[in-house]
Design a protein around this motif. Sequence first.
Motif, PDB file in Angstrom:
ATOM      1  N   ASP A 433       0.824  -1.221   0.000  1.00  0.00           N
ATOM      2  CA  ASP A 433       0.000   0.000   0.000  1.00  0.00           C
ATOM      3  C   ASP A 433       0.852   1.262   0.000  1.00  0.00           C
ATOM      4  O   ASP A 433       0.403   2.331  -0.421  1.00  0.00           O
ATOM      5  N   GLN A 434       2.076   1.143   0.512  1.00  0.00           N
ATOM      6  CA  GLN A 434       2.926   2.339   0.597  1.00  0.00           C
ATOM      7  C   GLN A 434       3.611   2.675  -0.723  1.00  0.00           C
ATOM      8  O   GLN A 434       4.303   3.681  -0.817  1.00  0.00           O
ATOM      9  N   ILE A 435       3.445   1.841  -1.734  1.00  0.00           N
ATOM     10  CA  ILE A 435       4.092   2.109  -3.023  1.00  0.00           C
ATOM     11  C   ILE A 435       3.185   2.993  -3.870  1.00  0.00           C
ATOM     12  O   ILE A 435       2.016   2.676  -4.086  1.00  0.00           O
ATOM     13  N   ALA A 436       3.723   4.118  -4.337  1.00  0.00           N
ATOM     14  CA  ALA A 436       2.928   5.051  -5.154  1.00  0.00           C
ATOM     15  C   ALA A 436       2.771   4.474  -6.566  1.00  0.00           C
ATOM     16  O   ALA A 436       3.623   3.697  -7.018  1.00  0.00           O
ATOM     17  N   PRO A 437       1.682   4.867  -7.282  1.00  0.00           N
ATOM     18  CA  PRO A 437       1.520   4.392  -8.660  1.00  0.00           C
ATOM     19  C   PRO A 437       2.731   4.762  -9.516  1.00  0.00           C
ATOM     20  O   PRO A 437       3.341   5.811  -9.326  1.00  0.00           O
ATOM     21  N   ASN A 438       3.043   3.887 -10.446  1.00  0.00           N
ATOM     22  CA  ASN A 438       4.163   4.077 -11.368  1.00  0.00           C
ATOM     23  C   ASN A 438       5.537   4.036 -10.711  1.00  0.00           C
ATOM     24  O   ASN A 438       6.507   4.582 -11.254  1.00  0.00           O
ATOM     25  N   PHE A 453       6.290  -3.711  -8.583  1.00  0.00           N
ATOM     26  CA  PHE A 453       6.028  -2.497  -9.358  1.00  0.00           C
ATOM     27  C   PHE A 453       4.521  -2.282  -9.387  1.00  0.00           C
ATOM     28  O   PHE A 453       3.752  -3.205  -9.663  1.00  0.00           O
ATOM     29  N   LYS A 454       4.100  -1.031  -9.066  1.00  0.00           N
ATOM     30  CA  LYS A 454       2.667  -0.713  -9.112  1.00  0.00           C
ATOM     31  C   LYS A 454       2.438   0.194 -10.317  1.00  0.00           C
ATOM     32  O   LYS A 454       3.056   1.263 -10.410  1.00  0.00           O
ATOM     33  N   ASP A 455       1.625  -0.232 -11.279  1.00  0.00           N
ATOM     34  CA  ASP A 455       1.443   0.587 -12.489  1.00  0.00           C
ATOM     35  C   ASP A 455       0.483   1.740 -12.221  1.00  0.00           C
ATOM     36  O   ASP A 455      -0.041   1.893 -11.110  1.00  0.00           O
ATOM     37  N   GLU A 456       0.229   2.568 -13.266  1.00  0.00           N
ATOM     38  CA  GLU A 456      -0.560   3.798 -13.049  1.00  0.00           C
ATOM     39  C   GLU A 456      -2.007   3.499 -12.671  1.00  0.00           C
ATOM     40  O   GLU A 456      -2.687   4.325 -12.070  1.00  0.00           O
ATOM     41  N   ARG A 457      -2.476   2.270 -12.982  1.00  0.00           N
ATOM     42  CA  ARG A 457      -3.853   1.905 -12.608  1.00  0.00           C
ATOM     43  C   ARG A 457      -3.902   1.262 -11.225  1.00  0.00           C
ATOM     44  O   ARG A 457      -4.944   0.832 -10.761  1.00  0.00           O
ATOM     45  N   GLY A 458      -2.724   1.160 -10.604  1.00  0.00           N
ATOM     46  CA  GLY A 458      -2.674   0.572  -9.268  1.00  0.00           C
ATOM     47  C   GLY A 458      -2.493  -0.938  -9.285  1.00  0.00           C
ATOM     48  O   GLY A 458      -2.462  -1.592  -8.241  1.00  0.00           O
ATOM     49  N   GLU A 459      -2.364  -1.510 -10.501  1.00  0.00           N
ATOM     50  CA  GLU A 459      -2.171  -2.957 -10.580  1.00  0.00           C
ATOM     51  C   GLU A 459      -0.734  -3.297 -10.150  1.00  0.00           C
ATOM     52  O   GLU A 459       0.215  -2.580 -10.492  1.00  0.00           O
ATOM     53  N   VAL A 460      -0.624  -4.411  -9.416  1.00  0.00           N
ATOM     54  CA  VAL A 460       0.668  -4.763  -8.828  1.00  0.00           C
ATOM     55  C   VAL A 460       1.337  -5.865  -9.652  1.00  0.00           C
ATOM     56  O   VAL A 460       0.701  -6.849 -10.028  1.00  0.00           O
ATOM     57  N   HIS A 461       2.648  -5.678  -9.945  1.00  0.00           N
ATOM     58  CA  HIS A 461       3.425  -6.677 -10.706  1.00  0.00           C
ATOM     59  C   HIS A 461       4.574  -7.114  -9.818  1.00  0.00           C
ATOM     60  O   HIS A 461       5.389  -6.282  -9.403  1.00  0.00           O
ATOM     61  N   LYS A 462       4.653  -8.418  -9.544  1.00  0.00           N
ATOM     62  CA  LYS A 462       5.662  -8.908  -8.598  1.00  0.00           C
ATOM     63  C   LYS A 462       6.665  -9.825  -9.293  1.00  0.00           C
ATOM     64  O   LYS A 462       6.283 -10.679 -10.082  1.00  0.00           O
ATOM     65  N   ARG A 463       7.925  -9.655  -8.950  1.00  0.00           N
ATOM     66  CA  ARG A 463       8.989 -10.565  -9.371  1.00  0.00           C
ATOM     67  C   ARG A 463       9.911 -10.794  -8.175  1.00  0.00           C
ATOM     68  O   ARG A 463       9.959  -9.952  -7.256  1.00  0.00           O
ATOM     69  N   SER A 464      10.657 -11.868  -8.208  1.00  0.00           N
ATOM     70  CA  SER A 464      11.661 -12.059  -7.165  1.00  0.00           C
ATOM     71  C   SER A 464      12.669 -10.918  -7.262  1.00  0.00           C
ATOM     72  O   SER A 464      13.047 -10.498  -8.356  1.00  0.00           O
TER      73      SER A 464
END
Length: 511
Positions: A433-438, A453-464
């Motif tokens: 939640d503390q990660i800002a968009p983009n 990584f949180k994209d501009e729509r707020g979608e979350v992308h996770k990698r190791s």
Amino acid sequence: MPRSTSLWQQTTALLTTSPLQKHSRADVCVIGAGIAGLTTAYQLAREGRSVVVIDAVAVGGGQTSLTTAHLSNEIDDSYEEILRLHGPDGARLACDSHRAAIDRIEAICGLENLACAFERVDGYLFLGKGAKEKDLDRELEAARAAGAQVDKLQAAPVQGFSSGVCLRFRNQAQFHPMKYLQGMAKAFQRLGGQIYTGTKAISVESGQPAVVRTADHIAIEAGAAVIATNSPFNDLVTIHTKQAPYHTYAIGFRAAPDAIGHALYWDTEDPYHYIRLQRTTNRELGGDNDEAVDILIVGGEDHKAGQAKDADRRFERLAAWTRERFPAARDEEFRWSGQVMETVDGLGFIGRNPLDAGNVYIATGDSGMGMTHGTIAGILITDLIMGRSNPWTDLYDPGRVRSGAAVEWVKENLNVALQYASWLTPGEVSSIDQIAPNTGAVVVEHGRKVAVFKDERGEVHKRSAVCPHLGCIVAWNPAASSWDCPCHGSRFDKFGAVFNGPSPGDLERVS
Ligand code: FES
């Protein structure tokens, strides 16, 4: 708002799309279509060799598009340092080779009629904060001993900048790197050379023939393979203990034509500032007329890759530094950052790869002089492949060890060792939640470090967050929206796909 691209990225990237055959053959396969790879390919094609160039991205789409394109034979680490590390003969060869590289670029521009704004200019080294005139005197003596054409002045005789006492290096140059590369790429194709962009090499086997394999399951057999990527991916350890990735920042300011003298400028700070001007037009900057504009390009604020989180503050300091010294600087047009591979002894690694059979060559370790080191690679590797002797072979030998560089070697490798402590530290934020968009940040989930990584729509992308090369923890780079490894220069886009460095693959997916 300045654009988050380099000035050169306004020039359309050259993409070649025709597919390679599943099994291809050539005299030489070059991996990397930046300045080192393309110059080598072009030189070899001129000598009648069949050459295939592959690159994961566009021509010049890697670090070449992010350079500030100074063409200089004043060595980045100073002649005083090069003299200490490589001795008088080595310093003379370093001076000769970088001078020859500038001459070769000029010759290629003439031969191929390249409209890339090649311009001969003088270079001025001036005192940075805290430096003394005697620092310049020592460099003057060392540069003269190496054969540089240099003198000392009370002030640079240029418009729009009060340098104070400085050294003048004669006959340096500058150009538009992307226009140069595009022109050279077309000349190479006219000579029968083939370029395949969007083609990622994943392995190189030495031997007769050398075999380059790509991510698309294509095998290219060649008499020789040249790996001209910013940081070689074929060597797991050896070369990576002798060089370290640094990030540097650049700003392009609009200025009235000739309000500031066209020249190269550097100061003596550490990290130092580097400055030059590039003539362009309003239209090239997106305007509707062809009025001339100068872009004042100022770089500096370097730090070890992945080990600083304050890109905005660095840009602000760079802007303030510029406005204090160059009153003619107007609006900011561009802000960008790039990666430099600093070797422990100040010169590039160019030649036969030490761990391979004799027909695999590397060009890496730009040391902040990527355009001249890249061109030296083109000359030297061509000579080696053609079986000719070249006086620079030992100086740039990737297998060399200079005893004077031991302290730097220990310092850089200790720094790498310390990065493994990141496995044990908390995440950069305690919750997604503390990660800002983009933007991105490393978080700890179930005891694992995850690059989120949180994209501009707020979608979350996770990698190791574990780098697939040797397991360091990557860090978010806000200036380039990338994940950067602090250890050996691997870089990944915001979704975790590798685009630079020794990492053999992307950041691993996590559920
Ligand atoms: Fe070597 Fe990441 S680049 S561990």
